[in-house]
Design a protein around this motif. Structure first.
Motif, mmCIF file in Angstrom:
data_model
loop_
_atom_site.group_PDB
_atom_site.id
_atom_site.type_symbol
_atom_site.label_atom_id
_atom_site.label_comp_id
_atom_site.label_asym_id
_atom_site.label_seq_id
_atom_site.Cartn_x
_atom_site.Cartn_y
_atom_site.Cartn_z
ATOM 1 N N ALA A 1 -1.525 -4.869 -2.290
ATOM 2 C CA ALA A 1 -2.315 -3.768 -2.831
ATOM 3 C C ALA A 1 -2.446 -3.847 -4.351
ATOM 4 O O ALA A 1 -2.814 -2.877 -4.994
ATOM 5 C CB ALA A 1 -1.699 -2.431 -2.428
ATOM 6 N N PRO B 1 -13.612 -2.917 1.548
ATOM 7 C CA PRO B 1 -13.313 -1.870 0.562
ATOM 8 C C PRO B 1 -12.085 -2.273 -0.265
ATOM 9 O O PRO B 1 -11.180 -2.929 0.251
ATOM 10 C CB PRO B 1 -12.981 -0.637 1.412
ATOM 11 C CG PRO B 1 -13.454 -0.935 2.788
ATOM 12 C CD PRO B 1 -13.500 -2.419 2.923
ATOM 13 N N ALA B 2 -12.085 -1.895 -1.513
ATOM 14 C CA ALA B 2 -10.935 -2.170 -2.382
ATOM 15 C C ALA B 2 -9.891 -1.071 -2.197
ATOM 16 O O ALA B 2 -9.333 -0.547 -3.156
ATOM 17 C CB ALA B 2 -11.382 -2.278 -3.834
ATOM 18 N N ASP B 3 -9.644 -0.721 -0.941
ATOM 19 C CA ASP B 3 -8.702 0.342 -0.589
ATOM 20 C C ASP B 3 -8.106 0.000 0.773
ATOM 21 O O ASP B 3 -8.811 0.014 1.792
ATOM 22 C CB ASP B 3 -9.447 1.679 -0.530
ATOM 23 C CG ASP B 3 -8.555 2.847 -0.157
ATOM 24 O OD1 ASP B 3 -7.595 2.669 0.616
ATOM 25 O OD2 ASP B 3 -8.850 3.962 -0.623
ATOM 26 N N LEU C 1 -6.971 -6.419 -4.552
ATOM 27 C CA LEU C 1 -8.064 -5.480 -4.263
ATOM 28 C C LEU C 1 -9.402 -6.026 -4.727
ATOM 29 O O LEU C 1 -10.424 -5.858 -4.059
ATOM 30 C CB LEU C 1 -7.768 -4.122 -4.891
ATOM 31 C CG LEU C 1 -6.534 -3.390 -4.331
ATOM 32 C CD1 LEU C 1 -6.300 -2.092 -5.093
ATOM 33 C CD2 LEU C 1 -6.655 -3.143 -2.845
ATOM 34 N N GLY D 1 -6.100 1.623 2.638
ATOM 35 C CA GLY D 1 -6.160 2.745 3.574
ATOM 36 C C GLY D 1 -7.461 2.752 4.359
ATOM 37 O O GLY D 1 -7.471 2.969 5.575
ATOM 38 N N LYS D 2 -8.583 2.506 3.671
ATOM 39 C CA LYS D 2 -9.879 2.455 4.348
ATOM 40 C C LYS D 2 -9.975 1.249 5.273
ATOM 41 O O LYS D 2 -10.542 1.338 6.364
ATOM 42 C CB LYS D 2 -11.005 2.408 3.316
ATOM 43 C CG LYS D 2 -11.184 3.716 2.572
ATOM 44 C CD LYS D 2 -12.304 3.628 1.557
ATOM 45 C CE LYS D 2 -12.432 4.965 0.811
ATOM 46 N NZ LYS D 2 -13.441 4.865 -0.253
ATOM 47 N N ARG E 1 -3.933 -5.220 -8.109
ATOM 48 C CA ARG E 1 -5.308 -5.213 -8.636
ATOM 49 C C ARG E 1 -6.064 -6.508 -8.337
ATOM 50 O O ARG E 1 -7.252 -6.481 -8.013
ATOM 51 C CB ARG E 1 -5.321 -4.898 -10.127
ATOM 52 C CG ARG E 1 -4.656 -5.926 -11.004
ATOM 53 C CD ARG E 1 -4.612 -5.470 -12.468
ATOM 54 N NE ARG E 1 -3.753 -6.349 -13.230
ATOM 55 C CZ ARG E 1 -4.192 -7.406 -13.908
ATOM 56 N NH1 ARG E 1 -5.476 -7.671 -13.955
ATOM 57 N NH2 ARG E 1 -3.340 -8.168 -14.554
ATOM 58 N N TYR F 1 0.854 -1.183 0.000
ATOM 59 C CA TYR F 1 0.000 0.000 0.000
ATOM 60 C C TYR F 1 0.892 1.235 0.000
ATOM 61 O O TYR F 1 1.946 1.258 0.633
ATOM 62 C CB TYR F 1 -0.888 -0.059 1.252
ATOM 63 C CG TYR F 1 -1.674 1.177 1.546
ATOM 64 C CD1 TYR F 1 -2.663 1.624 0.674
ATOM 65 C CD2 TYR F 1 -1.448 1.894 2.710
ATOM 66 C CE1 TYR F 1 -3.397 2.751 0.958
ATOM 67 C CE2 TYR F 1 -2.184 3.024 3.014
ATOM 68 C CZ TYR F 1 -3.160 3.454 2.122
ATOM 69 O OH TYR F 1 -3.892 4.577 2.401
#
Length: 184
Positions: free
Chosen positions: A150, A164-166, A155, A168-169, A152, A94
């Motif tokens: 992180a 979530p596909a993030d 995710l 950080g979230k 594709r 990430y």
């Protein structure tokens, strides 16, 4: 070849005299000492063969030194040839990941990439096809820290898990972080 033959003979004699029950024999070449397989010591479909040495050494150790031979192999740390396997995805961190103490992460193929999994599966299939041994000792490269993966494919998998596909979230919410860690 002559030196290799002499070294193999010395190894077999030494193991015979020591009389261990098991030997863990590295089946991959890691000339840079990074823990990443860049070539293999057995015929295979994907990586260069540094020499067809593993099956012969394993057989000799097993029959002449009476030991169980285990193939020591990485799980994800294979470096594919760029000219043949351009599309395989490596584990990526990430963007907000802190720097590692040694400054780098070990190169590993992403376990979330179906093509990377097939690549690894076929390497193990070839190992089983071309060599006789008692089992496998897996290297310690099959881990993902809390900033990985992180890429594709990863995710997309997280989204299938209802996350979530993030990253950080995910990291910002303790419940999501716990679920993410458990799923990985």
């Amino acid at each position: 070849p002559a030196r290799q033959e002499a070294n193999l003979g010395k190894l077999i004699e030494r193991i015979y005299r020591m009389q261990p029950k098991s030997v863990y024999l590295q089946a991959y070449a890691d000339p840079k000492g990074t823990g990443v397989a860049e070539s293999l010591y057995f015929p295979n479909r994907h990586l260069p063969m540094r020499g067809d040495l593993f099956s012969r050494a394993a057989w000799q150790l097993s029959t002449r030194s009476n030991v169980q031979v285990y193939a020591w192999m990485p799980v994800l740390a294979f470096r594919p040839r760029a000219d043949k396997h351009r599309g395989l995805e490596a584990v990526s961190a990430y963007g907000g990941a802190p720097a590692r103490e040694n400054g780098s992460r070990v190169y590993r193929l992403s376990p979330f990439d179906p093509e990377a999994r097939l690549f690894i599966e076929q390497i193990y299939e070839d190992l089983g096809k071309y060599a006789s041994f008692s089992g496998i000792l897996f290297s310690d490269d099959a881990v993902l820290d809390d900033y990985e993966d992180a890429g594709r494919h990863a995710l997309s998998t997280y989204a299938q898990w209802g996350l979530p596909a993030d990253i950080g979230k995910i990291r910002a919410t303790p419940d999501l972080m716990k679920r993410w860690t458990r799923q990985k």
